[in-house]
Enzyme design. Structure first.
Site, PDB file in Angstrom:
ATOM      1  N   TYR A   1      77.392   4.190   0.638  1.00 45.83           N
ATOM      2  CA  TYR A   1      77.564   3.603  -0.686  1.00 45.83           C
ATOM      3  C   TYR A   1      76.184   3.366  -1.284  1.00 45.83           C
ATOM      4  O   TYR A   1      75.183   3.237  -0.584  1.00 45.83           O
ATOM      5  CB  TYR A   1      78.416   2.331  -0.692  1.00 45.83           C
ATOM      6  CG  TYR A   1      79.873   2.622  -0.405  1.00 45.83           C
ATOM      7  CD1 TYR A   1      80.707   3.106  -1.406  1.00 45.83           C
ATOM      8  CD2 TYR A   1      80.391   2.435   0.870  1.00 45.83           C
ATOM      9  CE1 TYR A   1      82.031   3.400  -1.142  1.00 45.83           C
ATOM     10  CE2 TYR A   1      81.719   2.723   1.141  1.00 45.83           C
ATOM     11  CZ  TYR A   1      82.536   3.208   0.134  1.00 45.83           C
ATOM     12  OH  TYR A   1      83.842   3.503   0.387  1.00 45.83           O
TER      13      TYR A   1
ATOM     14  N   HIS B   1      77.883   6.957 -12.056  1.00 40.33           N
ATOM     15  CA  HIS B   1      77.034   6.644 -10.903  1.00 40.33           C
ATOM     16  C   HIS B   1      77.012   7.776  -9.876  1.00 40.33           C
ATOM     17  O   HIS B   1      76.200   7.748  -8.961  1.00 40.33           O
ATOM     18  CB  HIS B   1      77.558   5.364 -10.244  1.00 40.33           C
ATOM     19  CG  HIS B   1      76.504   4.368  -9.877  1.00 40.33           C
ATOM     20  ND1 HIS B   1      75.226   4.370 -10.372  1.00 40.33           N
ATOM     21  CD2 HIS B   1      76.560   3.302  -9.038  1.00 40.33           C
ATOM     22  CE1 HIS B   1      74.551   3.352  -9.862  1.00 40.33           C
ATOM     23  NE2 HIS B   1      75.332   2.693  -9.047  1.00 40.33           N
TER      24      HIS B   1
ATOM     25  N   ASN C   1      74.453   0.988  -2.751  1.00 36.08           N
ATOM     26  CA  ASN C   1      73.573  -0.152  -2.498  1.00 36.08           C
ATOM     27  C   ASN C   1      72.899  -0.134  -1.134  1.00 36.08           C
ATOM     28  O   ASN C   1      72.001  -0.935  -0.881  1.00 36.08           O
ATOM     29  CB  ASN C   1      74.343  -1.466  -2.666  1.00 36.08           C
ATOM     30  CG  ASN C   1      74.780  -1.685  -4.104  1.00 36.08           C
ATOM     31  OD1 ASN C   1      74.474  -0.895  -5.001  1.00 36.08           O
ATOM     32  ND2 ASN C   1      75.502  -2.749  -4.328  1.00 36.08           N
TER      33      ASN C   1
ATOM     34  N   TYR D   1      85.443   6.860  -6.966  1.00 35.46           N
ATOM     35  CA  TYR D   1      84.146   6.993  -7.638  1.00 35.46           C
ATOM     36  C   TYR D   1      83.870   8.396  -8.166  1.00 35.46           C
ATOM     37  O   TYR D   1      82.873   8.605  -8.852  1.00 35.46           O
ATOM     38  CB  TYR D   1      83.023   6.573  -6.691  1.00 35.46           C
ATOM     39  CG  TYR D   1      83.144   5.135  -6.281  1.00 35.46           C
ATOM     40  CD1 TYR D   1      82.843   4.105  -7.165  1.00 35.46           C
ATOM     41  CD2 TYR D   1      83.587   4.797  -5.006  1.00 35.46           C
ATOM     42  CE1 TYR D   1      82.975   2.775  -6.789  1.00 35.46           C
ATOM     43  CE2 TYR D   1      83.712   3.470  -4.620  1.00 35.46           C
ATOM     44  CZ  TYR D   1      83.407   2.470  -5.514  1.00 35.46           C
ATOM     45  OH  TYR D   1      83.537   1.156  -5.139  1.00 35.46           O
TER      46      TYR D   1
END
Length: 191
Positions: free
Chosen positions: A65, A20, A67, A15
């Protein structure tokens, strides 16, 4: 005044450098400017503390993470006995054009899963946030795919400038009233 700054992103090499993760990138840059100690790992985050006059300010990178960011935020607020109004969340926003910054005292999640998790977990939308423009998402591209993709090479200069200005906004917000930070950085984001 802000006593907790939380940068949102996803952990792991996969990532890094994605749209993001600009919340992490901004917090990394702000920590360097503040000469913050090396972060320590806890159950839900990595964090470091700095002294600002007679108070401590916490910088935190959730490791839950995106979420599940609310788990880290709730634990931080409880551990340090802070209210949501004492916290600044640094977060990407594909509804804003690339490079645009927006400081807000409160607001909805705007479809952002990290903000949604925080709002659902702590039970309020009333916390300051610094939104970082990473958009717009191209027509026909799934927003989830867009935010998890790396920036284009042609965007690198704008991204670097945005991260630098956002880090400056974080440092400024720690030392000033939030209204002053909003008028300074929302009115003149390029500084």
């Amino acid at each position: 005044m802000i006593s907790l700054v939380v940068g949102l992103g996803n952990i792991g090499r996969r990532y890094r450098a994605t749209r993001h993760n600009v919340g992490f990138d901004v917090l990394d840059r702000a920590a360097a400017r503040l000469k913050a100690p090396t972060p320590v790992s806890t159950r839900y985050d990595e964090r470091t503390e700095i002294s600002c006059g007679d108070r401590q300010v916490i910088l935190a990178w959730p490791t839950t993470y995106m979420n599940l960011s609310g788990l880290a935020v709730e634990a931080l607020l409880q551990f340090y006995a802070l209210s949501p109004a004492d916290m600044l969340v640094v977060v990407d926003d594909f509804a804003l054009p690339l490079g645009k910054l927006r400081l807000r005292r409160s607001g909805s999640d705007g479809g952002h899963n990290g903000l949604m998790s925080i709002i659902e977990t702590i039970g309020t939308e009333d916390f300051p946030r610094l939104r970082l423009g990473i958009g717009p998402a191209p027509a026909g591209v799934d927003p989830a795919d867009f935010v998890l993709a790396p920036f284009e090479k042609s965007e690198s200069e704008a991204v670097s400038a945005m991260i630098g200005t956002a880090a400056e906004a974080v440092v400024f917000t720690i030392d000033h009233r939030f209204d002053e930070a909003m008028s300074t950085f929302n009115a003149n984001p390029a500084r």
